[in-house]
Write an enzyme that holds these catalytic residues in place. Structure first.
Site, PDB file in Angstrom:
ATOM      1  N   ASN A 182      22.985   8.267  77.836  1.00 32.82           N
ATOM      2  CA  ASN A 182      23.494   9.514  77.237  1.00 32.82           C
ATOM      3  C   ASN A 182      23.402  10.725  78.177  1.00 32.82           C
ATOM      4  O   ASN A 182      24.043  11.754  77.935  1.00 32.82           O
ATOM      5  CB  ASN A 182      22.806   9.817  75.904  1.00 32.82           C
ATOM      6  CG  ASN A 182      23.246   8.916  74.755  1.00 32.82           C
ATOM      7  OD1 ASN A 182      22.461   8.593  73.860  1.00 32.82           O
ATOM      8  ND2 ASN A 182      24.507   8.493  74.737  1.00 32.82           N
ATOM      9  N   ASP A 236      24.657   6.409  65.013  1.00 29.91           N
ATOM     10  CA  ASP A 236      25.872   6.750  65.760  1.00 29.91           C
ATOM     11  C   ASP A 236      26.917   7.412  64.860  1.00 29.91           C
ATOM     12  O   ASP A 236      27.018   7.086  63.680  1.00 29.91           O
ATOM     13  CB  ASP A 236      26.450   5.470  66.391  1.00 29.91           C
ATOM     14  CG  ASP A 236      27.476   5.784  67.464  1.00 29.91           C
ATOM     15  OD1 ASP A 236      27.439   6.898  68.038  1.00 29.91           O
ATOM     16  OD2 ASP A 236      28.332   4.917  67.728  1.00 29.91           O
TER      17      ASP A 236
END
Ligand code: IPE
Ligand code: IPE
Ligand code: MG
Length: 245
Positions: free
Chosen positions: A63, A15
């Site tokens: 996502n 991330d």
């Protein structure tokens, strides 16, 4: 580092690509490209130091909710990464696997994923699992659904369902649970990654943004892991007595 204390399976939530790019006034997609380089570095180092299995979160089932342009650039990046990286991984003895609902991807991408899996299937030096369109809840629901269908068809006795059988229907069925879970980018959450599989995994969170991750950061995470005492419900004394027995 002594081999014996190496985590066998490391899972990483990669991330921070977007923020890394934004800090540099570049597009988020540029950050994802830099993230791919970090993955290449990290996977190579992992293989060199004897991590047998690496599972990385590349794209979550949530996502898809990002802006369409970012999603389509990510799909392009996956396409080109599959074209460029697989050969090197194969030469390095890495077995590549994709976990997630691959039916969500366009056929050309899915075909490349399956081709990469086939090409590398017999490799044994290390294994790289790429979670794409993956969600921990999807994984669990999927397992429950297949077992329910088999029970309906008389192929499975519901009484025989235990943790072992359930686990054998999950995406990482033939893989030991992760020993170490790393998340970069400063957030301390699991974001629907390996929910079932992380029941006894050691967690390590780093503020480093994923494109800045590499050899030294991985070594740091492993060093932290090596300081942990994994008790699996027992007392510390039981664990230490057993280790010295
Ligand atoms: C992780 O980086 C990569 C993917 C989710 C594909 P992010 O894109 O989430 O980066 P931040 O969290 O916005 O910085
Ligand atoms: C998790 O990161 C998924 C990947 C790294 C692929 P996100 O950036 O999507 O997670 P949240 O939205 O911050 O929880
Ligand atoms: Mg993020």
């Amino acid at each position: 580092m002594p081999e014996a204390h190496m985590p066998e399976h490391v899972a990483i939530v990669m991330d921070g690509n977007g923020r890394w790019a934004e800090q540099r006034r570049r597009s988020r997609s540029w950050g994802h490209q830099a993230g791919l380089k970090a993955l290449r570095r990290t996977a190579r180092h992992g293989t060199e130091i004897g991590i047998r299995i690496l599972t990385v979160f590349a794209f979550s089932s949530e996502n898809w909710n990002r802006p369409a342009l970012e999603v389509s650039r990510l799909m392009d990046l996956f396409m080109s990464a599959l074209e460029k990286e697989v050969k090197g991984l194969h030469e390095n003895g890495v077995k590549v696997r994709f976990i997630g609902d691959l039916s969500g991807f366009k056929p050309e991408l899915r075909e490349r994923m399956l081709a990469a899996q086939e090409l590398t299937a017999a490799n044994t030096r290390s294994q790289l699992n790429v979670a794409a369109n993956y969600g921990g809840r999807w994984d669990i629901v999927n397992a429950a659904r297949t077992m329910a269908e088999q029970a309906r068809d008389g192929q499975l006795d519901p009484a025989s369902i235990d943790e072992g059988l359930f686990g054998s229907r999950l995406a990482l069925a033939d893989t030991p649970d992760p020993d170490l879970f790393i998340r970069t980018g400063g957030e301390m959450r699991i974001s629907n990654f390996l929910l079932w599989q992380c029941a006894y995994t050691e967690f390590y969170f780093s503020d480093v943004l994923w494109p800045d991750f590499g050899k030294d950061e991985l070594d740091r995470a492993i060093a932290a892991y090596q300081q942990r005492e994994r008790r699996f419900g027992k007392t510390g004394k039981q664990v230490r007595d057993h280790a010295h027995a």
